[in-house]
Write an enzyme that holds these catalytic residues in place. Structure first.
Site, PDB file in Angstrom:
ATOM      1  CG  HIS A 100      -2.289   0.615   0.889  1.00  0.00           C
ATOM      2  ND1 HIS A 100      -3.409   0.415   1.668  1.00  0.00           N
ATOM      3  CD2 HIS A 100      -2.697   1.429  -0.121  1.00  0.00           C
ATOM      4  CE1 HIS A 100      -4.432   1.091   1.146  1.00  0.00           C
ATOM      5  NE2 HIS A 100      -4.023   1.714   0.077  1.00  0.00           N
ATOM      6  CG  ASP A 123      -6.139  -0.534   4.765  1.00  0.00           C
ATOM      7  OD1 ASP A 123      -5.964  -1.560   5.445  1.00  0.00           O
ATOM      8  OD2 ASP A 123      -5.219   0.064   4.187  1.00  0.00           O
ATOM      9  CG  HIS A 125      -3.852  -2.006   8.799  1.00  0.00           C
ATOM     10  ND1 HIS A 125      -4.057  -2.994   7.856  1.00  0.00           N
ATOM     11  CD2 HIS A 125      -3.420  -2.624   9.923  1.00  0.00           C
ATOM     12  CE1 HIS A 125      -3.756  -4.169   8.384  1.00  0.00           C
ATOM     13  NE2 HIS A 125      -3.368  -3.983   9.633  1.00  0.00           N
ATOM     14  CG  ASP A 127      -2.265   2.147   5.413  1.00  0.00           C
ATOM     15  OD1 ASP A 127      -1.852   1.374   6.286  1.00  0.00           O
ATOM     16  OD2 ASP A 127      -2.766   1.755   4.334  1.00  0.00           O
ATOM     17  CG  HIS A 140       2.678  -1.492   4.314  1.00  0.00           C
ATOM     18  ND1 HIS A 140       2.102  -2.742   4.187  1.00  0.00           N
ATOM     19  CD2 HIS A 140       3.136  -1.444   5.593  1.00  0.00           C
ATOM     20  CE1 HIS A 140       2.188  -3.407   5.324  1.00  0.00           C
ATOM     21  NE2 HIS A 140       2.813  -2.643   6.190  1.00  0.00           N
ATOM     22  CG  ASP A 226      -4.774  -3.275   2.359  1.00  0.00           C
ATOM     23  OD1 ASP A 226      -4.855  -4.521   2.243  1.00  0.00           O
ATOM     24  OD2 ASP A 226      -3.808  -2.702   2.907  1.00  0.00           O
ATOM     25  CG  ASP A 228      -5.212  -5.262   5.198  1.00  0.00           C
ATOM     26  OD1 ASP A 228      -6.079  -4.379   5.272  1.00  0.00           O
ATOM     27  OD2 ASP A 228      -3.993  -5.005   5.358  1.00  0.00           O
ATOM     28  CD  GLU A 271      -0.197  -4.351   1.516  1.00  0.00           C
ATOM     29  OE1 GLU A 271       0.370  -5.457   1.526  1.00  0.00           O
ATOM     30  OE2 GLU A 271       0.354  -3.296   1.889  1.00  0.00           O
TER      31      GLU A 271
END
Length: 299
Positions: A100, A123, A125, A127, A140, A226, A228, A271
């Site tokens: 990412h 996402d 996360h 980031d 990332h 992403d 994830d 990702e």
């Protein structure tokens, strides 16, 4: 949405430490993405992959904090140029990753054309780390912060002046793994976040309706997805899986609602790590979500 789509592969694994994500673009292509998009009715050009200058080992910048900083900047600079050119030619940029950190380049290229771009950051996360807050030094986990104008100058100033994105133009969807520094950043800067808590309580349809309305003042919206963000059951081939994520069906609904709203002007799917995957399941999921985003319908 523009009827011509330009695919760019970003086989970069330098923004984190788990090998394999550099094969993400190949896995997505192998999952039949070009054929699927063409069936929806788009003209597709595949521009191939950005060449990545791989160091012999992980390198730290002068402050011994950011891993592979100069290689990430070099690759993101080239990606920004490609995205800039694609938009200049009137095509829709669709980028495959890759970790990412590539979003620094994607958003830098977009910012040459859209001064008030909205961003949906799908996402687990945020980031939103900088070198001061990151527990790992993995870039990332800094790409959204850098695009907002926070972090190392080489990331923040990539391909032009910062910020690439305004904080009031960002919506994070699916967050469930935020570092303490990111939580502080979200509170202090007023970033719009729909965590899994809000999604569970409100339902995905209500979340997407609010997110689309929240970004209605922008001059286009970039989707940075992403894999994830999805639960590992549906997307096991990612470097930083977090249980309790978005379901396959919730994600399709989100993409379908974005397609109906007609606001997406660029997108990246990142990702995808086939080394950690199960029979290319995550790449297949990514391609299915792209279909929904681009207007694929059952009837």
């Amino acid at each position: 949405m523009k009827k011509k789509i330009s695919i760019i592969g970003m086989p970069m694994d330098l923004g984190q430490t788990r090998r394999g994500v550099d094969m993400g673009p190949s896995a997505i292509r192998y999952a039949g993405v070009v054929e699927r998009i063409k069936r929806i009715g788009y003209e597709v050009e595949d521009l191939g992959d950005i060449a990545i200058n791989r160091p012999k080992q992980y390198e730290l910048d002068e402050n011994q904090k950011l891993k592979n900083l100069h290689q990430v900047v070099e690759a993101c600079q080239e990606l920004a140029e490609k995205v800039d050119d694609v938009i200049e030619r009137g095509s829709f940029p669709l980028i495959f990753g890759g970790d990412h950190s590539m979003a620094v380049g994607t958003l830098a290229g977009i910012a040459k054309h859209n001064k008030n771009i909205g961003v949906i950051w799908y996402d687990a996360h945020g980031d939103l780390n900088t070198e001061e807050t990151s527990p790992s030094g993995n870039i990332h986990g800094m790409s959204l912060a850098a695009s907002l104008g926070y972090g190392h100058p080489l990331l923040v100033n990539l391909y032009g002046a910062y910020p690439k994105v305004k904080k009031e133009n960002v919506v994070i969807i699916g967050a469930r793994a935020l570092d303490e520094g990111e939580k502080d950043f979200i509170r202090e800067e007023g970033i719009k976040v729909y965590s899994m808590h809000e999604i569970d309580r409100m339902g995905m349809a209500a979340v997407m309706e609010e997110a689309i309305a929240y970004l209605s003042h922008t001059d286009g919206v970039h989707l940075s997805l992403d894999l994830d963000g999805l639960d590992p059951h549906d997307a096991p081939g990612v470097g930083t899986p977090v249980i309790g994520g978005l379901s396959y069906r919730e994600s399709h609904l989100a993409m379908e609602m974005l397609a109906e709203a007609g606001i997406i002007t660029s997108a990246e799917f990142v990702e995808v790590n086939p080394i950690l995957d199960e029979k290319n399941k995550t790449a297949v999921t990514a391609v299915a979500l792209m279909g929904s985003l681009l207007g694929e319908k059952l009837k």
